[in-house]
Design a protein around this motif. Structure first.
Motif, short mmCIF file in Angstrom:
data_model
loop_
_atom_site.label_atom_id
_atom_site.label_comp_id
_atom_site.label_asym_id
_atom_site.label_seq_id
_atom_site.Cartn_x
_atom_site.Cartn_y
_atom_site.Cartn_z
N GLN A 225 -0.53 -1.21 6.46
CA GLN A 225 -0.58 -0.43 5.23
C GLN A 225 -0.96 -0.99 3.69
N LEU A 226 -0.46 -2.35 3.32
CA LEU A 226 -0.49 -2.49 2.34
C LEU A 226 -1.59 -3.62 1.76
N PHE A 232 -8.90 -1.67 0.61
CA PHE A 232 -9.79 -0.38 0.22
C PHE A 232 -9.59 0.68 -0.69
N GLY A 233 -8.10 0.41 -1.63
CA GLY A 233 -7.16 1.51 -2.82
C GLY A 233 -6.76 2.11 -2.52
N THR A 234 -5.47 2.62 -3.07
CA THR A 234 -4.07 3.01 -3.50
C THR A 234 -4.41 5.04 -2.85
N GLY A 397 3.92 -2.66 -2.78
CA GLY A 397 3.40 -1.53 -3.00
C GLY A 397 3.00 -0.68 -4.20
N ARG A 398 5.00 -1.08 -5.29
CA ARG A 398 4.02 -0.78 -6.76
C ARG A 398 3.57 -1.14 -7.67
N VAL A 411 -1.26 -9.17 -3.25
CA VAL A 411 -0.36 -7.94 -2.95
C VAL A 411 -1.02 -8.38 -1.24
N PHE A 412 -2.21 -8.24 -0.68
CA PHE A 412 -2.94 -8.59 -0.16
C PHE A 412 -2.28 -9.89 0.60
#
Length: 647
Positions: A225-226, A232-234, A397-398, A411-412
Motif C-alpha cells: 500500500q505504501l 500514485f498518490g495517497t 504512511g504519515r 517511503v518507497f
C-alpha cells in the motif's frame, strides 16, 4: 529365520541403490536378481533420447511414465491421474512405485533424518536467521504493545528483554532434539505423544501456522500500500471504489493483500536448506532500512522524544504490574509456534552446538535492538503527530502527508525493504513449517513444497484484517496460540529431558510395529500420559481465553491467563513427569533412577545409512542400537515382504 534373511536380502536389492548407482554387496543374492539390478542401473544411467528443446523437457516432465523399472504401467486414466499427483519417494521402504498411505506417513523423504550432505547450517546461518527474522514489522508491533498499555519507554524495553530471553531459552531446549538426532517437529512429537496421536499435535501446528501466515501476509500487504501510494498518490483508496462489505478493509487494501500474497508464491518453490541465502540477503538489506527509518523519524521530530506514558490512562499499582506481565507475555505468545517447531530448523545444524549457543545469544539481542528502534520511532512520532502509533507502517504512511520527492522516494525504499523482510519471515517461519507438518499428515500426495502452497491457499480464508484491526485484538489472537501450543511443548520437553534424559531410538520413530517403543503397546499409537497432561495443561488457561473474547469471568482467572505460556508449559511439564514416574513409558533409560540426572544419554547421531537400517529393522526386526530387539513385522510391511518373496 533363514528364509527371513533371504527375503531381507532380496528386499534390499529391490529397494535400494547406493549413490554411485550400484547395489550394496549383500551376502545373499541370486543370479536373476543381480542381472535385474544391473539392467535397472544401466537403464537409469543411460538415457536413450534426452530432451533437447524446452518444449521436449516440459513434455517429458508432464508425461505419465513409470518412475522405475519395477513399476507396472497405469491401467486407466484414473490411475494415471493418481500417479501424476502422488509424491514419488526416493528414500523408499517398498519395492513398489509408491507406498500406501500409512507407510508413506511413517517414513518419507521430507521427514527422514537429515543426512550430513543437507546439514549445512553452522552458527553463522542461525545468526543470520534471527537477524533476518527480527527485522520485520511484527517485531515493531510487539515492542509497541507495552506503550499501548501505558508503560513508558524503559519499562517497555525491560519487558522486551525479559520476554525474549525466555523465548531464547524455550527455543534452545526445543532445538536440541532436532540438532542431535536431525529430526523435524512432527517426528519429535511422535516420541512423546505416540505415532498416531502425533497427527493431532501436528494438525494444531498446521492450523496455527496457516493463521500466522495469513497475518504476516496482511502486514506485508501494508508495505505494498505504501509503495503504491508513494508512486500514485495517497488518494488511491478513494480513487479505487470500495466494494468490500466490512469496515476493516477496503478494495484497495484487499488488492494489495492479493499482490503481496502472489509475490510470495515463487519463494515457496525452494527447499528449506537453501533458505540460508535468503536469510543472508535479508539480514543485509533490512537493518539499513530500520536504522534509516529511525534517523529519518528523529530528524522530523528535531530529536524530541516523548519518554513518558503515551496514553491518557497512567496505570499504577497492580494494574501497572499486570500490564508489565502482559507486555512480557506478548513476546512469548508471538513465538509460540516457532518455539514448538524449532526442530524443523535445528535438524539442519552442522555440528553439535551450531543451533544452541548462537540462538541463545543472538535471539534476545537482536529483538531487543529492533524493539528499541520501534520504541524510539513511536516516541518520536508521538511528538510530531500526537498519536500513539502501534505499527511503524502507520508512522511511515504519515510521512506521505507532505508529497515531496524526498518523502515519496524514502517511503518507497523503506516500505520495499520492509516488504522483503515480511516475505522472508513468512516463508521461513510459517510456510516451511506448515509444509513440513503437512508431510506428516498426508505425505502420499503432499511434500514440503506442496504443503507451502496449500498453506498459502488456506490463508486467503483467514481474513487477517479482522485480527489486525487493533492491538488488543492482535494480542488476544497471540494469546490463543499460547493456550494450546504451550502445553504441547511442555509435554515434549518433559519427555525428552526428564523421562528419557535424551535417549531416543530413531528406528522406532518411523514404524507402527505393535511392540515398538512409540506405539505405546496399543494399535492406536497413543501415549495416554501425554494426552492427559496436554489437556490438563489447557484447562487453567481456558476460562481466561473465554474472558478475552467477551465472556464474563473472575479477575483472578484472567490473571492466570495473562501468564498463559508459563502456566500451560509448567503444568503439562510437571503432570507428564509425574504420570511417567508412577507409570513408566517404554524406552526410558534402564538402571537409572528417575531423579538421577547425572547420566545423560543424548548423542550426536549419524544417519547416512538410515534407509538401509530401517529396511533391516522392518523386515528382520533388528535395531542397530539394540541387536537383541526382535518383533513381528509391521502391518504396512507385511505386504511388501510378501511381494519381495514373490519377486
Amino acid at each position: 529365520m533363514e528364509s527371513a534373511n533371504d527375503a531381507a536380502s532380496a528386499f534390499e536389492i529391490l529397494t535400494h541403490r547406493s549413490p554411485n548407482g550400484h547395489g550394496d554387496n549383500l551376502h545373499k543374492r541370486t543370479t536373476d536378481v543381480e542381472v535385474l539390478d544391473s539392467q535397472l542401473n544401466s537403464s537409469e544411467a543411460e538415457e536413450v533420447d534426452p530432451p533437447k528443446t524446452l518444449w521436449q523437457k516440459i513434455a517429458k516432465r508432464a508425461k505419465w511414465e513409470r518412475h522405475n523399472y519395477y513399476d507396472e504401467p497405469a491401467k486407466n486414466w484414473g490411475e494415471k491421474v493418481i500417479r501424476f499427483l502422488e509424491v514419488h519417494q526416493h528414500k523408499r521402504a517398498s519395492s513398489k512405485r509408491s507406498e500406501n498411505i500409512v507407510e508413506s506417513f511413517l517414513f518419507n523423504d521430507d521427514l527422514a533424518p537429515v543426512e550430513a550432505g543437507r546439514r549445512v547450517w553452522d552458527w553463522k546461518q542461525y545468526v543470520f536467521f534471527w537477524i533476518s527474522g527480527s527485522f520485520n514489522v511484527n517485531t515493531w508491533q510487539i515492542s509497541a504493545t507495552g506503550m499501548q498499555l501505558g508503560l513508558n519507554w524503559w519499562q517497555t524495553w525491560i519487558c522486551i528483554w525479559i520476554g525474549y530471553i525466555a523465548v531464547a531459552l524455550y527455543v534452545v531446549i526445543n532445538s536440541r532434539i532436532g540438532n542431535f538426532y536431525h529430526i523435524a517437529f512432527p517426528i519429535s512429537s511422535r516420541i512423546a505423544y505416540g505415532i498416531y496421536f502425533s497427527l493431532w499435535i501436528v494438525l494444531n501446528r498446521v492450523v496455527m501456522g496457516c493463521v500466522w501466515y495469513s497475518v504476516q501476509t496482511y502486514i506485508g500487504s501494508q508495505t505494498v500500500q505504501l509503495m503504491l501510494k508513494s508512486i500514485f498518490g495517497t488518494d488511491l483508496e478513494t480513487r479505487i471504489p470500495n466494494t468490500m462489505n466490512t469496515q476493516n478493509i477496503t478494495t484497495f487494501e484487499f488488492m494489495c493483500f492479493m499482490l503481496f500474497w502472489a509475490a510470495q508464491l515463487p519463494a515457496l518453490w525452494f527447499p528449506p536448506q537453501t533458505l540460508r541465502y535468503l536469510f543472508t540477503l535479508k539480514s543485509i538489506i533490512t537493518p539499513f532500512a530500520a536504522f534509516g527509518f529511525l534517523i529519518w523519524t528523529l530528524k522530523k521530530a528535531d530529536g524530541h522524544l516523548a519518554l513518558g506514558s503515551l496514553t491518557v490512562i497512567h496505570p499504577k499499582g497492580s494494574v501497572l504490574g499486570w500490564n508489565f506481565v502482559i507486555s512480557i507475555m506478548s513476546a512469548l505468545d508471538n513465538f509460540a509456534t516457532l518455539i514448538l517447531n524449532a526442530p524443523d530448523f535445528s535438524r539442519f545444524a552442522r555440528t553439535k552446538h551450531s543451533s544452541i549457543y548462537s540462538q541463545l545469544i543472538i535471539l534476545p539481542l537482536m529483538y531487543a535492538i529492533i524493539s528499541i528502534i520501534g520504541i524510539l520511532v513511536t516516541s518520536a512520532a508521538y511528538t510530531i503527530y500526537g498519536v500513539n502509533y502501534w505499527s511503524p507502517l502507520d508512522v511511515l504512511g504519515r510521512f506521505l502527508d507532505h508529497q515531496t520527492a524526498g518523502n515519496r522516494g524514502g517511503v518507497f525504499m523503506i516500505a520495499l525493504c520492509f516488504g522483503i523482510a515480511q516475505l522472508g519471515t513468512n516463508i521461513a517461519s510459517n510456510s516451511i513449517s506448515v509444509g513440513t507438518d503437512m508431510t506428516a499428515i498426508f505425505p502420499k500426495f503432499i511434500n514440503i513444497r506442496r504443503g507451502g502452497y496449500i498453506c498459502a491457499a488456506i490463508s486467503l480464508a483467514i481474513c487477517p484484517w479482522n485480527l489486525m484491526a487493533s492491538s488488543s485484538k492482535f494480542t488476544t489472537a497471540l494469546s490463543a496460540y499460547a493456550v494450546f501450543l504451550s502445553s504441547i511443548s511442555g509435554v515434549v520437553c518433559a519427555d525428552y529431558y526428564v523421562v528419557r534424559k535424551g535417549l531416543i531410538k530413531l528406528q522406532h520413530c518411523y514404524t507402527n510395529r505393535p511392540n515398538s517403543l512409540y506405539m505405546y503397546g496399543t494399535r492406536f499409537g497413543t501415549n495416554w500420559r501425554a494426552v492427559l497432561a496436554y489437556v490438563l495443561g489447557i484447562v487453567p488457561n481456558f476460562p481466561g481465553f473465554l474472558g478475552s473474547v467477551g465472556v464474563s469471568i473472575p479477575e483472578n482467572a484472567m490473571r492466570v491467563y495473562y501468564l498463559n505460556y508459563f502456566v500451560g508449559f509448567l503444568i503439562s511439564f510437571l503432570l507428564y513427569s509425574t504420570f511417567c514416574y508412577f507409570s513408566p513409558v517404554p524406552g526410558m533409560p534402564e538402571g537409572v533412577s528417575y531423579f538421577d540426572f547425572s547420566q545423560w544419554f543424548e548423542k550426536w547421531t549419524e544417519v547416512e545409512n538410515f534407509v538401509e537400517q530401517r529396511k533391516r529393522f522392518e523386515v528382520d526386526g533388528v535395531d542397530v542400537d539394540d541387536e537383541d530387539f526382535t518383533d513381528e513385522l509391521s502391518s504396512t510391511m507385511e505386504e511388501n515382504y510378501k511381494t519381495t518373496e514373490k519377486v
